[in-house]
Enzyme design. Structure first.
Site, PDB file in Angstrom:
ATOM      1  N   SER A   1       0.803  -1.233   0.000  1.00  0.00           N
ATOM      2  CA  SER A   1       0.000   0.000   0.000  1.00  0.00           C
ATOM      3  C   SER A   1       0.835   1.280   0.000  1.00  0.00           C
ATOM      4  O   SER A   1       0.483   2.233  -0.707  1.00  0.00           O
ATOM      5  CB  SER A   1      -0.975   0.001   1.180  1.00  0.00           C
TER       6      SER A   1
ATOM      7  N   LYS B   1      -9.596  -6.065  10.724  1.00  0.00           N
ATOM      8  CA  LYS B   1     -10.733  -5.587   9.917  1.00  0.00           C
ATOM      9  C   LYS B   1     -12.082  -5.660  10.634  1.00  0.00           C
ATOM     10  O   LYS B   1     -13.005  -4.932  10.283  1.00  0.00           O
ATOM     11  CB  LYS B   1     -10.805  -6.352   8.592  1.00  0.00           C
TER      12      LYS B   1
ATOM     13  N   GLY C   1     -14.713 -20.097  -0.885  1.00  0.00           N
ATOM     14  CA  GLY C   1     -14.324 -19.430   0.357  1.00  0.00           C
ATOM     15  C   GLY C   1     -15.484 -18.665   0.943  1.00  0.00           C
ATOM     16  O   GLY C   1     -16.457 -18.335   0.234  1.00  0.00           O
ATOM     17  N   ALA C   2     -15.395 -18.390   2.234  1.00  0.00           N
ATOM     18  CA  ALA C   2     -16.484 -17.670   2.907  1.00  0.00           C
ATOM     19  C   ALA C   2     -15.939 -16.789   4.024  1.00  0.00           C
ATOM     20  O   ALA C   2     -16.623 -16.529   5.014  1.00  0.00           O
ATOM     21  CB  ALA C   2     -17.517 -18.668   3.453  1.00  0.00           C
TER      22      ALA C   2
ATOM     23  N   TYR D   1      -2.465 -12.913  -5.386  1.00  0.00           N
ATOM     24  CA  TYR D   1      -1.595 -12.303  -6.415  1.00  0.00           C
ATOM     25  C   TYR D   1      -0.124 -12.651  -6.211  1.00  0.00           C
ATOM     26  O   TYR D   1       0.750 -12.138  -6.917  1.00  0.00           O
ATOM     27  CB  TYR D   1      -1.806 -10.792  -6.486  1.00  0.00           C
TER      28      TYR D   1
HETATM   29  P1  ATR Z   1     -10.008 -13.600   4.257  1.00  0.00           P
HETATM   30  O1  ATR Z   1     -10.368 -12.377   5.045  1.00  0.00           O
HETATM   31  O2  ATR Z   1      -8.798 -13.422   3.378  1.00  0.00           O
HETATM   32  O3  ATR Z   1     -11.169 -14.129   3.501  1.00  0.00           O
HETATM   33  P2  ATR Z   1     -10.354 -15.626   6.270  1.00  0.00           P
HETATM   34  O4  ATR Z   1     -11.531 -14.888   6.809  1.00  0.00           O
HETATM   35  O5  ATR Z   1      -9.373 -16.195   7.215  1.00  0.00           O
HETATM   36  O6  ATR Z   1      -9.505 -14.693   5.299  1.00  0.00           O
HETATM   37  O7  ATR Z   1     -10.898 -16.771   5.287  1.00  0.00           O
HETATM   38  C1  ATR Z   1     -10.054 -17.728   4.711  1.00  0.00           C
HETATM   39  C2  ATR Z   1     -10.879 -18.593   3.748  1.00  0.00           C
HETATM   40  O8  ATR Z   1      -9.993 -19.559   3.160  1.00  0.00           O
HETATM   41  C3  ATR Z   1     -11.990 -19.374   4.426  1.00  0.00           C
HETATM   42  O9  ATR Z   1     -13.056 -19.536   3.520  1.00  0.00           O
HETATM   43  C4  ATR Z   1     -11.302 -20.700   4.717  1.00  0.00           C
HETATM   44  O10 ATR Z   1     -12.174 -21.801   4.875  1.00  0.00           O
HETATM   45  P3  ATR Z   1     -12.762 -22.157   6.355  1.00  0.00           P
HETATM   46  O11 ATR Z   1     -13.882 -21.204   6.571  1.00  0.00           O
HETATM   47  O12 ATR Z   1     -13.187 -23.579   6.238  1.00  0.00           O
HETATM   48  O13 ATR Z   1     -11.622 -21.965   7.323  1.00  0.00           O
HETATM   49  C5  ATR Z   1     -10.494 -20.875   3.457  1.00  0.00           C
HETATM   50  N1  ATR Z   1      -9.393 -21.826   3.659  1.00  0.00           N
HETATM   51  C6  ATR Z   1      -8.237 -21.620   4.337  1.00  0.00           C
HETATM   52  N2  ATR Z   1      -7.472 -22.733   4.321  1.00  0.00           N
HETATM   53  C7  ATR Z   1      -8.160 -23.678   3.617  1.00  0.00           C
HETATM   54  C8  ATR Z   1      -7.915 -25.023   3.242  1.00  0.00           C
HETATM   55  N3  ATR Z   1      -6.764 -25.654   3.571  1.00  0.00           N
HETATM   56  N4  ATR Z   1      -8.870 -25.670   2.509  1.00  0.00           N
HETATM   57  C9  ATR Z   1     -10.006 -25.048   2.162  1.00  0.00           C
HETATM   58  N5  ATR Z   1     -10.311 -23.764   2.480  1.00  0.00           N
HETATM   59  C10 ATR Z   1      -9.400 -23.093   3.199  1.00  0.00           C
END
Ligand code: ATR
Length: 280
Positions: A20, A69, A132-133, A221
């Site tokens: 940034s 955040k 993802g969520a 990225y």
């Molecule tokens: P961000 O703010 O970048 O979205 P986060 O809130 O920590 O970061 O979310 C990380 C996402 O990556 C989540 O959807 C997580 O899945 P879970 O909700 O099951 O934790 C996903 N994620 C991280 N590691 C993973 C893995 N090894 N396999 C599948 N999904 C993964």
């Protein structure tokens, strides 16, 4: 414009590798402003005091990144509607009276990245699959609905989190194990997880169910072309890298502090890609 020095920063933990400062300094120079943008590594327990300090030091505002955040929301005097729905603030403006206004520019960054890649129209009324969520996924879902996407499916390893998004936004949670089949007919596939990032596990995803006119977007990225994007390119699908989201999310933040909505010019894009370790 007065000749007053306008100060902003990013707070995170860790934050020292943030790109940034480079982005904002590029615009400060380009628009010939008196500005400064620094990095503050702030542990979660120090967030409140650090924010007070910025107010006392006359800062115009700041960005927050992982892990602040959500926590920053409790410290804001006002939060805009989008950030409330997304459940995360990444940008704060400090008013002359010391009040904190929180917003989320990640959603704008994602939508603008698609628009600049010439694919935002593709999602209008069309099915989309989001992997993802987490916080990033929530901002992206908000952006996709704003672009008029049709059915938005969310596949997440932890189903409850995908269901959590569905409590705020009209999305359809689907099983993580069925993510490949659920991509059938999608106009856009977006990876919002950290899978595929340098040092992380790869994202296992066979793209054979995606239509040949589908677009694949990754918000990772580092590397610029993730294994998912490489696979998509090899199949002749259109791809969108994550660097544009990083660049575009910074634009409304810059406007909040400096009063100008800046452009992402080619020089900035080239430099940021280089700094992120990629090449054009
Ligand atoms: P961000 O703010 O970048 O979205 P986060 O809130 O920590 O970061 O979310 C990380 C996402 O990556 C989540 O959807 C997580 O899945 P879970 O909700 O099951 O934790 C996903 N994620 C991280 N590691 C993973 C893995 N090894 N396999 C599948 N999904 C993964």
């Amino acid at each position: 414009m007065t000749n007053k020095l306008v100060k902003a920063c990013v707070m995170g933990w860790p934050a020292k590798h943030s790109l940034s400062p480079f982005i904002h300094h590029h615009w400060i120079t380009r628009y010939d402003l008196r500005g400064a943008y620094d990095i503050r590594e702030i542990a979660p327990e120090d967030l409140r005091d650090s924010v007070r300090k910025l107010v006392d030091e006359g800062y115009a505002g700041f960005n927050v990144t992982i892990p602040h955040k959500q926590a920053i929301m409790d410290l804001c005097d006002e939060i805009d509607e989008a950030a409330q729905k997304i459940g995360a603030v990444n940008t704060v403006r400090i008013s002359a009276g010391g009040k904190l206004y929180g917003m989320n520019t990640d959603s704008f960054g994602f939508a603008e990245n698609l628009r600049c890649a010439g694919v935002s129209e593709n999602v209008k009324g069309a099915p989309v699959l989001v992997l993802g969520a987490g916080g990033a996924a929530r901002g992206i879902v908000h952006a996709l609905l704003g672009l008029g996407a049709g059915t938005v499916k969310t596949a997440n390893r932890t189903m409850e989190k995908a269901q959590g998004i569905a409590r705020t936004f009209p999305v359809m949670p689907v099983a993580w194990e069925r993510r490949e089949e659920e991509a059938e007919g999608a106009a856009l596939l977006v990876n919002t997880t950290a899978l595929g990032m340098d040092g992380q596990e790869p994202l296992l995803f066979d793209l054979r169910f995606l239509p040949k006119e589908a677009v694949v977007c990754d918000i990772v990225y580092r590397p610029l072309v993730t294994p998912l994007l490489k696979q998509a390119q090899d199949k002749g699908l259109k791809t969108v890298t994550g660097i544009g989201m990083l660049l575009h999310q910074a634009r409304p933040a810059f406007r909040e502090w400096f009063g100008i909505l800046p452009d992402v010019d080619e020089e900035l894009e080239r430099e940021i890609i280089k700094r992120a370790g990629g090449s054009l």
